[in-house]
Write an enzyme that holds these catalytic residues in place. Structure first.
Site, PDB file in Angstrom:
ATOM      1  N   LYS A  21      -1.096  -2.623  13.213  1.00 42.03           N
ATOM      2  CA  LYS A  21      -1.276  -1.468  14.081  1.00 42.03           C
ATOM      3  C   LYS A  21      -2.038  -1.810  15.215  1.00 42.03           C
ATOM      4  CE  LYS A  21      -3.938   2.529  13.630  1.00 42.03           C
ATOM      5  NZ  LYS A  21      -4.368   2.723  14.943  1.00 42.03           N
ATOM      6  N   ASN A  22      -3.315  -2.301  14.917  1.00 40.51           N
ATOM      7  CA  ASN A  22      -4.061  -2.331  16.172  1.00 40.51           C
ATOM      8  C   ASN A  22      -3.745  -3.427  17.232  1.00 40.51           C
ATOM      9  OD1 ASN A  22      -5.226  -0.045  15.380  1.00 40.51           O
ATOM     10  ND2 ASN A  22      -7.220  -0.755  14.659  1.00 40.51           N
ATOM     11  N   ARG A  93      -5.189   8.166  21.288  1.00 40.75           N
ATOM     12  CA  ARG A  93      -6.056   7.662  21.802  1.00 40.75           C
ATOM     13  C   ARG A  93      -5.620   6.148  22.411  1.00 40.75           C
ATOM     14  NH1 ARG A  93     -11.692   7.225  23.221  1.00 40.75           N
ATOM     15  NH2 ARG A  93     -12.179   4.907  23.184  1.00 40.75           N
ATOM     16  N   CYS A 117     -11.807  13.181  18.992  1.00 43.18           N
ATOM     17  CA  CYS A 117     -10.796  13.179  18.083  1.00 43.18           C
ATOM     18  C   CYS A 117     -11.442  13.618  16.612  1.00 43.18           C
ATOM     19  CB  CYS A 117      -9.986  11.826  17.838  1.00 43.18           C
ATOM     20  SG  CYS A 117     -10.960  10.600  17.287  1.00 43.18           S
ATOM     21  N   ARG A 122     -14.891   9.732  21.139  1.00 40.77           N
ATOM     22  CA  ARG A 122     -14.832   8.616  21.485  1.00 40.77           C
ATOM     23  C   ARG A 122     -14.594   8.419  23.154  1.00 40.77           C
ATOM     24  NH1 ARG A 122     -10.056   7.010  17.273  1.00 40.77           N
ATOM     25  NH2 ARG A 122     -10.552   4.860  17.740  1.00 40.77           N
ATOM     26  N   ASP A 305     -12.692   0.957   9.442  1.00 34.89           N
ATOM     27  CA  ASP A 305     -11.360   1.701   9.008  1.00 34.89           C
ATOM     28  C   ASP A 305     -11.078   1.429   7.636  1.00 34.89           C
ATOM     29  OD1 ASP A 305     -10.927   2.420  11.677  1.00 34.89           O
ATOM     30  OD2 ASP A 305      -9.372   0.621  12.127  1.00 34.89           O
ATOM     31  N   ILE A 327     -20.336   2.922  12.815  1.00 37.23           N
ATOM     32  CA  ILE A 327     -19.617   2.983  14.336  1.00 37.23           C
ATOM     33  C   ILE A 327     -19.066   4.331  14.759  1.00 37.23           C
ATOM     34  CG2 ILE A 327     -17.392   1.944  15.211  1.00 37.23           C
ATOM     35  CD1 ILE A 327     -19.256  -0.334  14.115  1.00 37.23           C
ATOM     36  N   ARG A 397       0.938   7.629  10.780  1.00 38.16           N
ATOM     37  CA  ARG A 397       0.687   7.210  12.078  1.00 38.16           C
ATOM     38  C   ARG A 397       0.347   5.619  11.996  1.00 38.16           C
ATOM     39  NH1 ARG A 397      -3.606  10.300  15.530  1.00 38.16           N
ATOM     40  NH2 ARG A 397      -3.439   8.273  16.683  1.00 38.16           N
TER      41      ARG A 397
HETATM   42  C1  UD1 Z   1     -10.561   0.437  17.547  1.00 33.47           C
HETATM   43  C2  UD1 Z   1      -9.494   0.510  16.485  1.00 33.47           C
HETATM   44  C3  UD1 Z   1     -10.136   1.741  15.330  1.00 33.47           C
HETATM   45  C4  UD1 Z   1     -11.391   1.130  14.767  1.00 33.47           C
HETATM   46  C5  UD1 Z   1     -12.295   0.805  16.107  1.00 33.47           C
HETATM   47  C6  UD1 Z   1     -13.537  -0.005  15.542  1.00 33.47           C
HETATM   48  C7  UD1 Z   1      -7.441   0.594  17.684  1.00 33.47           C
HETATM   49  C8  UD1 Z   1      -6.295   1.375  18.046  1.00 33.47           C
HETATM   50  N1  UD1 Z   1      -8.240   1.230  17.229  1.00 33.47           N
HETATM   51  O1  UD1 Z   1     -10.903   1.738  18.204  1.00 33.47           O
HETATM   52  O2  UD1 Z   1      -9.062   1.754  14.249  1.00 33.47           O
HETATM   53  O3  UD1 Z   1     -11.966   1.883  13.829  1.00 33.47           O
HETATM   54  O4  UD1 Z   1     -11.667  -0.109  17.031  1.00 33.47           O
HETATM   55  O5  UD1 Z   1     -13.235  -1.214  14.915  1.00 33.47           O
HETATM   56  O6  UD1 Z   1      -7.605  -0.575  17.952  1.00 33.47           O
HETATM   57  N2  UD1 Z   1     -17.529   3.850  22.762  1.00 33.47           N
HETATM   58  C9  UD1 Z   1     -18.117   4.125  23.632  1.00 33.47           C
HETATM   59  N3  UD1 Z   1     -17.661   4.007  24.836  1.00 33.47           N
HETATM   60  C10 UD1 Z   1     -16.466   3.424  25.339  1.00 33.47           C
HETATM   61  C11 UD1 Z   1     -15.725   2.790  24.111  1.00 33.47           C
HETATM   62  C12 UD1 Z   1     -16.330   2.974  22.792  1.00 33.47           C
HETATM   63  O7  UD1 Z   1     -19.452   4.730  23.695  1.00 33.47           O
HETATM   64  O8  UD1 Z   1     -16.278   3.279  26.342  1.00 33.47           O
HETATM   65  C13 UD1 Z   1     -17.837   3.604  21.052  1.00 33.47           C
HETATM   66  C14 UD1 Z   1     -17.050   4.469  20.222  1.00 33.47           C
HETATM   67  O9  UD1 Z   1     -17.351   6.126  20.538  1.00 33.47           O
HETATM   68  C15 UD1 Z   1     -17.354   4.196  18.956  1.00 33.47           C
HETATM   69  C16 UD1 Z   1     -17.807   2.832  19.303  1.00 33.47           C
HETATM   70  O10 UD1 Z   1     -17.946   2.409  20.640  1.00 33.47           O
HETATM   71  O11 UD1 Z   1     -18.589   4.712  18.464  1.00 33.47           O
HETATM   72  C17 UD1 Z   1     -16.659   1.492  18.839  1.00 33.47           C
HETATM   73  O12 UD1 Z   1     -15.508   2.090  19.409  1.00 33.47           O
HETATM   74  P1  UD1 Z   1     -14.370   0.988  19.919  1.00 33.47           P
HETATM   75  O13 UD1 Z   1     -14.858  -0.394  19.310  1.00 33.47           O
HETATM   76  O14 UD1 Z   1     -13.986   1.138  21.295  1.00 33.47           O
HETATM   77  O15 UD1 Z   1     -13.068   1.565  18.887  1.00 33.47           O
HETATM   78  P2  UD1 Z   1     -11.738   1.747  19.592  1.00 33.47           P
HETATM   79  O16 UD1 Z   1     -11.403   0.798  20.370  1.00 33.47           O
HETATM   80  O17 UD1 Z   1     -11.473   3.333  20.103  1.00 33.47           O
END
Ligand code: UD1
Length: 424
Positions: A21-22, A93, A117, A122, A305, A327, A397
């Site tokens: 998926k990701n 998202r 969410c 996030r 995850d 995380i 999903r």
């Molecule tokens: C992706 C995955 C999700 C997985 C996560 C961590 C997808 C669609 N989703 O989510 O399944 O659980 O990686 O492996 O690929 N953060 C900030 N600012 C930002 C971006 C992130 O503070 O601009 C924080 C987030 O709130 C979170 C942490 O960074 O606490 C990690 O988030 P991130 O690695 O960005 O996860 P996603 O890309 O949203």
């Protein structure tokens, strides 16, 4: 739509894992950068992919999904809209992953800020900081963010935390920037490597994905390619845990074994036997797993995850397990539902203390989110009596027919609509 699950049966047999998926969602977004039609295969048949198809169509891309559902072609030549459909951004998202490609392609993108969410807030501040470093001007007002750049320029970007989404979004934007971009403290997830490989097949010049430093040399334009998405390590992991906790034995196929090492180590520590093949694993569960503790971390650490599914397994293990979520702060909502099934789980901030019980018992529960829903399904497999799980759309999903695949492994699961249930 609900699932009705009769528990207490060990799983056995063979199951094939779908595409990741990701990885698929981000590669679909990256196709917006292509100079021609891209054909993607091994795309999972899940509703998040349908949502991303909606986003791409909404932007003006032509997409065509083959009857098998896992092969599609994406033609971005007609992309002329710079705002992904608002209702789809709200729904998923990952829709914001089109921001980087749109910025590079059209010089402007506007999107609704994705809100909090179910697994916690996030923000996208790191994505925006990256775009700004590449020379874009960011304006935020009343829940919308606009990003504009006549010409993106390569830059050195140090991410405050190794965000997966930010790493990918910046990587996509930087492909067509002038000069070289270096992303430091980049996330190292395998899905980022897959995106790099896809983009390089289009003609991008990216090195280092999979390490914490990614170098992107900007090019003038990109071409097109055919590409097969990597297998889903979280789906694979979910079957591995399901098999281990039911005391079953299953062969899980279409797995990149290197991607599931953190999980294999924990399952072995908990007493399961895991045989690693070239593209499969065989998992054999003991009569009862031993409690082991985990701490979620960025890759190659234990994946957040897989945290909920692992807690489901620990809830019937022998002993006490300490699970620390580093995380996403709010990723324990599903434990309330597990408790209704008899699990002894106490949550204190970012830590869950799981005291294993001999068996769970059937209850009426509701999936609060995707992975939390999977955890409830696994819990139901080791419950005495019947469990009814509502909110299954969350699971659909991100899993390609998880209930159906578990049924093939011997689980007793029925999908029923609410009205059927009233009659029955
Ligand atoms: C992706 C995955 C999700 C997985 C996560 C961590 C997808 C669609 N989703 O989510 O399944 O659980 O990686 O492996 O690929 N953060 C900030 N600012 C930002 C971006 C992130 O503070 O601009 C924080 C987030 O709130 C979170 C942490 O960074 O606490 C990690 O988030 P991130 O690695 O960005 O996860 P996603 O890309 O949203």
């Amino acid at each position: 739509m609900k699932l009705v699950i009769a528990g207490s049966r060990p799983l056995s047999g063979v199951v094939k894992v779908a595409g990741a998926k990701n990885a698929a969602l981000k590669i679909m977004a990256a196709s917006l950068l292509a100079g021609g039609v891209c054909r993607l295969s091994n795309v999972p048949r899940i509703t998040d992919v349908d949502t991303m198809l909606g986003v791409l169509r909404g932007l003006g891309a032509r997409v065509d999904v083959r009857p098998d559902g896992s092969t599609m072609s994406i033609d971005p030549s007609g992309v002329d809209r710079c705002e992904p459909p608002e209702e789809l951004v709200k729904e998923m998202r990952a829709s914001i992953q089109v921001m980087g490609p749109l910025l590079a392609r059209l010089g402007y993108v506007r999107a609704r800020q994705p809100g909090g969410c179910n697994i916690g807030p996030r923000p996208i501040d790191l994505h925006l900081k990256g775009f700004a470093a590449l020379g874009a001007k960011i304006t935020e007002e009343r829940g919308y963010v606009s990003v504009r750049a006549e010409k993106l320029k390569g830059a050195e970007i140090l991410l405050d935390i190794p965000s997966v989404g930010a790493t990918e979004n910046i990587m996509m934007a930087a492909c067509l920037a002038e000069g070289t971009t270096v992303i430091r403290n980049a996330a190292r997830e395998p899905e980022i490597v897959d995106q790099q490989n896809f983009l390089n097949r289009l003609g991008a010049r990216i090195r280092g994905a999979g390490t914490d430093t990614i170098r992107i040399e900007g090019v003038k334009s990109l071409g097109a390619t055919d590409y097969a998405v990597i297998p889903d390590r979280i789906e694979a992991g979910t079957f591995m845990v399901a098999c281990a906790m039911t005391g079953g034995v299953a062969r899980i196929e279409n797995v990149i074994v290197e991607h599931v090492q953190a999980l294999i180590a924990k399952l072995r520590e908990a007493g399961a036997e895991v045989v690693e093949g070239d593209s499969y694993v065989v998992v054999r569960g003991p009569r009862r797993l031993r409690a082991v503790s985990i701490r979620t971390l960025p890759y190659p650490g234990f994946p957040t995850d897989m945290q909920p599914q692992f807690v489901a397994a620990m809830s019937v293990a022998c002993g006490t397990s300490i699970v620390t979520e580093t995380i996403f702060p709010n990723r324990f909502r599903y434990t309330e539902e597990l408790r209704r099934m008899g699990a002894n789980v106490r949550v204190e901030g970012r830590v869950a203390i799981v005291q294993g019980v001999m068996a769970l018992s059937g209850a009426h529960v509701e999936a609060p989110d995707l992975r939390g829903g999977a955890a409830l399904i696994l819990g139901a497999l080791v419950s005495e009596g019947t469990t009814e799980i509502a909110g299954v759309h969350h699971v659909d999903r991100g899993y390609e027919d998880l209930p159906g695949k578990l049924v093939k492994l011997g689980a007793a699961i029925e999908r029923v609509t609410a009205s059927e249930r009233q009659v029955g």
